[in-house]
Design a protein around this motif. Structure first.
Motif, mmCIF file in Angstrom:
data_model
loop_
_atom_site.group_PDB
_atom_site.id
_atom_site.type_symbol
_atom_site.label_atom_id
_atom_site.label_comp_id
_atom_site.label_asym_id
_atom_site.label_seq_id
_atom_site.Cartn_x
_atom_site.Cartn_y
_atom_site.Cartn_z
ATOM 1 N N LYS A 248 0.813 -1.793 0.547
ATOM 2 C CA LYS A 248 0.154 -0.221 -0.037
ATOM 3 C C LYS A 248 0.569 1.256 0.170
ATOM 4 C CE LYS A 248 -3.863 -2.750 2.709
ATOM 5 N NZ LYS A 248 -4.456 -3.045 3.632
ATOM 6 N N PHE A 249 1.805 1.310 0.277
ATOM 7 C CA PHE A 249 2.856 2.571 0.379
ATOM 8 C C PHE A 249 3.316 2.790 -1.162
ATOM 9 C CE2 PHE A 249 4.200 1.927 4.754
ATOM 10 C CZ PHE A 249 3.736 2.863 5.447
ATOM 11 N N MET A 250 3.136 1.265 -1.618
ATOM 12 C CA MET A 250 3.781 0.959 -3.578
ATOM 13 C C MET A 250 2.748 1.904 -4.253
ATOM 14 S SD MET A 250 5.334 -2.243 -2.871
ATOM 15 C CE MET A 250 5.780 -2.690 -4.435
ATOM 16 N N GLY A 255 -5.309 5.228 1.661
ATOM 17 C CA GLY A 255 -4.918 6.467 2.277
ATOM 18 C C GLY A 255 -3.402 5.733 2.561
ATOM 19 N N PHE A 256 -2.728 4.873 2.214
ATOM 20 C CA PHE A 256 -1.686 4.947 2.646
ATOM 21 C C PHE A 256 -0.125 6.603 1.766
ATOM 22 C CE2 PHE A 256 -1.617 1.479 4.913
ATOM 23 C CZ PHE A 256 -1.468 1.508 6.064
ATOM 24 N N HIS A 261 5.114 7.946 7.340
ATOM 25 C CA HIS A 261 5.794 6.806 6.546
ATOM 26 C C HIS A 261 6.212 7.645 4.689
ATOM 27 C CE1 HIS A 261 6.123 5.324 10.465
ATOM 28 N NE2 HIS A 261 6.961 6.426 11.027
ATOM 29 N N PHE A 262 5.578 7.330 4.216
ATOM 30 C CA PHE A 262 4.599 7.405 3.032
ATOM 31 C C PHE A 262 6.275 8.086 2.173
ATOM 32 C CE2 PHE A 262 3.752 8.487 -0.961
ATOM 33 C CZ PHE A 262 3.754 7.814 -1.929
ATOM 34 N N ALA A 263 6.168 9.123 3.116
ATOM 35 C CA ALA A 263 8.191 9.985 1.669
ATOM 36 C C ALA A 263 9.030 9.746 2.158
ATOM 37 C CB ALA A 263 7.496 11.503 2.285
ATOM 38 N N GLY A 300 0.932 -12.499 -9.122
ATOM 39 C CA GLY A 300 0.568 -10.261 -9.726
ATOM 40 C C GLY A 300 0.746 -9.708 -8.043
ATOM 41 N N PHE A 301 0.165 -9.097 -8.107
ATOM 42 C CA PHE A 301 0.525 -8.775 -6.364
ATOM 43 C C PHE A 301 -0.772 -7.895 -6.195
ATOM 44 C CE2 PHE A 301 3.398 -10.119 -4.314
ATOM 45 C CZ PHE A 301 3.323 -10.389 -2.525
ATOM 46 N N GLY A 302 -1.519 -7.506 -5.237
ATOM 47 C CA GLY A 302 -2.681 -6.493 -4.604
ATOM 48 C C GLY A 302 -2.827 -6.620 -3.078
ATOM 49 N N GLY A 303 -3.365 -5.754 -3.215
ATOM 50 C CA GLY A 303 -3.780 -5.015 -1.320
ATOM 51 C C GLY A 303 -4.635 -6.121 -0.516
ATOM 52 N N THR A 304 -4.231 -6.552 1.199
ATOM 53 C CA THR A 304 -5.564 -7.515 1.190
ATOM 54 C C THR A 304 -5.585 -6.741 2.412
ATOM 55 O OG1 THR A 304 -3.240 -8.735 1.733
ATOM 56 C CG2 THR A 304 -4.614 -9.134 3.679
ATOM 57 N N ARG A 305 -7.310 -6.397 2.536
ATOM 58 C CA ARG A 305 -8.107 -5.336 3.182
ATOM 59 C C ARG A 305 -8.473 -6.382 4.655
ATOM 60 N NH1 ARG A 305 -11.085 -1.501 1.089
ATOM 61 N NH2 ARG A 305 -13.271 -2.778 1.979
#
Length: 584
Positions: A248-250, A255-256, A261-263, A300-305
């Protein structure tokens, strides 16, 4: 006339000939000189990120490959997890024919479920097929299996290698040669050593991952320039590591992109992609004319909710029973995990104390610790969820130890259908349907090892809802939107570049079991007729296919599924894998 880079490459191979004698010259089934093929394995790579980074100018090597070569979405196995996917990639068959579904053996093979070895892949791999023809392969960091195999060429184990083990490279003495050339080389970076939610630890993890990637790149060039090979297959896993911890940072989802710490983290993550892209750019610039390049990912990849605590659900359904003392321990651990990872603990506990609490919890968390074997009351259990890589439910047959298990095929089918119906009726706390679809193993797999699979395989909200084998959970679902983590998706990537391949286009989807037939075709070899996969013909020019249509042959029985293990040693296998992001 060959160019200067071709001559330099051949000179480097000649210099190494005293160590590794060159394979005899051969011609392909098409009466053409045999070319060479390189397959870059990128565990967890996805077009969703690669294309985004390329559009922002971060990946000039990848962008050049897209302009000069051909690309397609590559569908993984179902489920899209590392053990079955890479096994299908290198065998050209579905899991029902190669028998690998998890990092552990099937419950139906051994209820203790020991870790798999290379010989657990019960079908010939591409390096077996080429080795039988006298061609040398160089296989490095292959994610599935330990110890190193005796192949025609070089074999270096990957993520299943235990720390400080000296038996993860072949031929004898190869590990010493590798470490002399690349002193910082390590076979794995274990995720559970790090608490990525603590910024200091996240940065340490990224430092270690970068050091590992730099060493892997140095090892890549070491073997590319010094080793004599017809087929070269190095695997890089940093995409997968980053995806599990920082997805989610990627992407900025949930909202990440506004996270404190995103920056700090986003530029470090993108720097690792750029570092690998430098390898691609140099490879494209220095590619010998006889070399066909391919790149593929296993998923592939995706986010976990959401996390779906499947064994807690089965316990609620009366199908799984834990031993009383083990149940108390499991529930205490789960409660501690809930408290330690709660928003309240993050707000109130000082950073150092919070880190110590979380470290204590993480020390017991891994889908590779086989807690089920000692925790479940097998005499009263009828079904269980073995682990994250399987995303499925195993039904327990009746035996002296499992008194409540099914007694006949009719009973198995009745229990299977009952569980399937209940899964499809599940709703999450927001009222949404949880499970998209449930398959019987007979619907997904075909072959002599189909019955090693779970009886039921499911996908929940396109893997954004991730099934876990946690024991002792107080609730069936656990929200994960506050975590940066991600998990696998079906759509991986495949790219090709070289003589006879199309250029500057994206084509229709392919499947991961198509990779080995496609590589053999590119090498001028006939495709074994037992394979489920096909040549990905849309990658190749029409003229190439017209001049040399795919040919097929039967393999000798000596390359069949009963190939013996290169090393039957079991000592130390039980707690090796703690690294893949399949965190409980």
């Amino acid at each position: 006339m060959p160019g200067s880079r071709d001559l330099a490459h051949r000179a480097s191979l000649a210099a190494a000939a005293d160590r590794q004698p060159r394979a005899p010259a051969r011609e392909s089934v098409y009466n053409l000189p045999v070319t060479r093929a390189l397959l870059l394995g990128l565990d967890g790579a996805t077009f969703r990120l690669l294309d985004d980074y390329a559009e922002r100018g971060l990946l000039p090597g990848y962008s050049r490959w897209l302009r000069e070569g051909v690309a397609a979405v590559l569908d993984s196995t179902n489920p899209p997890t590392t053990p079955p996917a890479w096994s299908s990639c290198v065998t050209g068959v579905n899991p029902g024919r190669h028998g690998v579904y998890d990092f552990r053996e099937s419950f139906h093979t051994d209820p203790a479920r020991p870790l798999i070895r290379p010989s657990s892949i019960r079908a010939p791999r591409i390096w077996d097929i080429l080795g039988a023809e006298g061609y040398r392969s160089c296989v490095t960091n292959f994610p599935v299996g330990f110890p190193a195999e005796k192949i025609e060429g070089v074999y270096v184990c990957g993520m299943m290698t235990p720390d400080r083990d000296a038996d993860y490279a072949h031929p004898p003495g190869e590990l010493d040669r590798l470490l002399a050339a690349v002193p910082g080389y390590v076979p794995n970076v274990d995720i559970p050593k790090y608490d990525a939610e603590q910024i200091e630890n996240a940065l340490v993890f990224l430092d270690d991952l970068e050091a590992s990637l730099r060493a892997r790149i140095a090892a890549f060039w070491h073997y590319f320039e010094r080793e004599d090979w017809t087929f070269y297959f190095p695997t890089f896993v940093f995409h997968d590591r980053l995806g599990h911890l920082f997805w989610k940072f990627m992407t900025g989802e949930d909202g990440f992109d506004r996270h404190p710490h995103f920056a700090t983290l986003r530029p470090r993550i993108e720097g690792l992609y750029r570092l690998f892209d430098e390898l691609l750019l140099r490879l494209l610039e220095e590619r010998p004319t006889d070399l066909s390049l391919f790149l593929c990912s296993d998923h592939g990849f995706g986010g976990t909710r959401t996390f779906f605590e499947v064994n807690a659900w089965l316990e609620r359904e009366g199908l799984l029973v834990m031993k009383p003392a083990a149940k108390l321990r499991a529930r205490g651990f789960y409660r501690a995990m809930e408290v330690g990872e709660s928003d309240t603990a993050r707000r109130l506990l000082p950073g150092g104390l919070q880190a110590r609490v979380r470290a204590k919890i993480r020390a017991g968390r891994s889908s590779f610790k086989n807690d089920l074997f000692d925790t479940v009351d097998w005499a009263r259990t009828r079904a269980f969820f073995p682990g994250v890589p399987l995303q499925g439910i195993v039904l327990v047959p009746r035996s002296a130890r499992t008194a409540q298990g099914y007694r006949s095929e009719d009973e198995r089918i009745a229990l299977r259908d009952r569980i399937q119906s209940s899964l499809m009726e599940l709703r999450d706390p927001e009222g949404r349907q949880v499970v998209d679809r449930v398959w019987h193993r007979e619907e997904l797999y075909d072959g002599p090892h189909r019955d090693l699979a779970p009886d039921l395989i499911f996908v929940a909200q396109d893997y954004a809802c991730l099934g876990r084998p946690v024991l002792g959970a107080r609730s069936i679902f656990r929200d994960s939107r506050a975590g940066a983590n991600g998990f696998h998706r079906m759509g991986g990537v495949v790219l090709g570049l070289g003589e006879g391949l199309r250029a500057g286009v994206r084509v229709d989807k392919a499947e991961i079991k198509d990779i080995t037939p496609t590589l053999l075709y590119a090498l001028g070899e006939a495709i074994p007729d037992h394979m489920d996969g096909r040549v990905i013909e849309q990658l190749f020019c029409e003229a190439t296919l017209r001049e040399r249509p795919p040919r097929y042959r039967r393999l000798p029985s000596s390359l069949g599924p009963d190939r013996p293990s290169s090393d039957a040693r079991d000592e130390g296998l039980k707690d090796r894998l703690r690294a893949l992001g399949y965190m409980e």
